[in-house]
Design a protein around this motif. Sequence first.
Motif, PDB file in Angstrom:
ATOM      1  N   UNK A 164       0.807   4.203  -8.566  1.00  0.00           N
ATOM      2  CA  UNK A 164       0.247   5.398  -9.222  1.00  0.00           C
ATOM      3  C   UNK A 164      -1.067   5.810  -8.564  1.00  0.00           C
ATOM      4  N   UNK A 165      -1.955   4.840  -8.308  1.00  0.00           N
ATOM      5  CA  UNK A 165      -3.243   5.135  -7.680  1.00  0.00           C
ATOM      6  C   UNK A 165      -3.064   5.693  -6.269  1.00  0.00           C
ATOM      7  N   UNK A 166      -1.997   5.267  -5.608  1.00  0.00           N
ATOM      8  CA  UNK A 166      -1.743   5.699  -4.230  1.00  0.00           C
ATOM      9  C   UNK A 166      -1.115   7.078  -4.145  1.00  0.00           C
ATOM     10  N   UNK A 167      -0.562   7.559  -5.261  1.00  0.00           N
ATOM     11  CA  UNK A 167       0.067   8.871  -5.271  1.00  0.00           C
ATOM     12  C   UNK A 167       1.395   8.921  -4.542  1.00  0.00           C
ATOM     13  N   UNK A 168       2.013   7.763  -4.340  1.00  0.00           N
ATOM     14  CA  UNK A 168       3.322   7.715  -3.675  1.00  0.00           C
ATOM     15  C   UNK A 168       4.380   8.015  -4.728  1.00  0.00           C
TER      16      UNK A 168
ATOM     17  N   UNK B  87       4.049   5.381   7.952  1.00  0.00           N
ATOM     18  CA  UNK B  87       3.078   4.292   8.039  1.00  0.00           C
ATOM     19  C   UNK B  87       1.950   4.497   7.029  1.00  0.00           C
ATOM     20  N   UNK B  88       1.617   5.750   6.794  1.00  0.00           N
ATOM     21  CA  UNK B  88       0.522   6.062   5.883  1.00  0.00           C
ATOM     22  C   UNK B  88       0.755   5.487   4.484  1.00  0.00           C
ATOM     23  N   UNK B  89       2.014   5.367   4.069  1.00  0.00           N
ATOM     24  CA  UNK B  89       2.293   4.785   2.747  1.00  0.00           C
ATOM     25  C   UNK B  89       1.767   3.356   2.660  1.00  0.00           C
ATOM     26  N   UNK B  90       1.998   2.572   3.697  1.00  0.00           N
ATOM     27  CA  UNK B  90       1.501   1.198   3.697  1.00  0.00           C
ATOM     28  C   UNK B  90      -0.024   1.184   3.721  1.00  0.00           C
ATOM     29  N   UNK B  91      -0.632   2.008   4.576  1.00  0.00           N
ATOM     30  CA  UNK B  91      -2.092   2.061   4.645  1.00  0.00           C
ATOM     31  C   UNK B  91      -2.686   2.430   3.284  1.00  0.00           C
ATOM     32  N   UNK B  92      -2.077   3.418   2.637  1.00  0.00           N
ATOM     33  CA  UNK B  92      -2.576   3.879   1.342  1.00  0.00           C
ATOM     34  C   UNK B  92      -2.457   2.781   0.291  1.00  0.00           C
TER      35      UNK B  92
ATOM     36  N   UNK C 294      -5.093  -1.285  -2.904  1.00  0.00           N
ATOM     37  CA  UNK C 294      -5.099  -2.691  -3.319  1.00  0.00           C
ATOM     38  C   UNK C 294      -6.464  -3.317  -3.026  1.00  0.00           C
ATOM     39  N   UNK C 295      -7.054  -2.959  -1.896  1.00  0.00           N
ATOM     40  CA  UNK C 295      -8.382  -3.462  -1.551  1.00  0.00           C
ATOM     41  C   UNK C 295      -9.413  -2.978  -2.571  1.00  0.00           C
TER      42      UNK C 295
END
Length: 179
Positions: A27-31, A44-49, A54-55
Amino acid sequence: MHGTIMTLLKRYVQTQYDHATWVRLVEASGIAYSDFEVQAVYPDQDLYTLVGHAAEMSGVPAEELHEKFGEYLVPDLMLMYGKLVDPTWRTLEMVENTEKHMHVHIRHQNPGHNPPVLQVERLGKNELQVEYVSPRRMGALAVGIIRGLAVYYNEEERIEIEPVTSENGERVSIRVRRN
């Protein structure tokens, strides 16, 4: 990013934390999706986001999370690619042969899946110089995978892994020694 990696990231978060944490992270990532198809390819941006959020949520630097995730991946990677592994190999031999055995196989079997290029030079019987090359800039994940291999081969006390350059570059130098 290969769907297998995204699926394993979800499982990693769920096993290290819980399912609710995964839901909050997505939810926080907006995916728009929280389940991933294993054979699909995702931006790739999905993993980075996801790792970036998470960090923020955990207070653990993204680079450290990438390393921990890399360690976590090893048992599953060994299951998936075990038929390509010589049973006499240990950590150094596995790292030395990853490019010519596993990565070549992945690129051939799955066009569009682009694992990093690993240029490995044997500096001596017990030492390697690894050049990780990828526009994804995920050298920390490679460092984690090498650590995970040392654990897998029960050599974690004997293997030293030293990133020689920043783990965030497109080209990352990693020194690996067996004591």
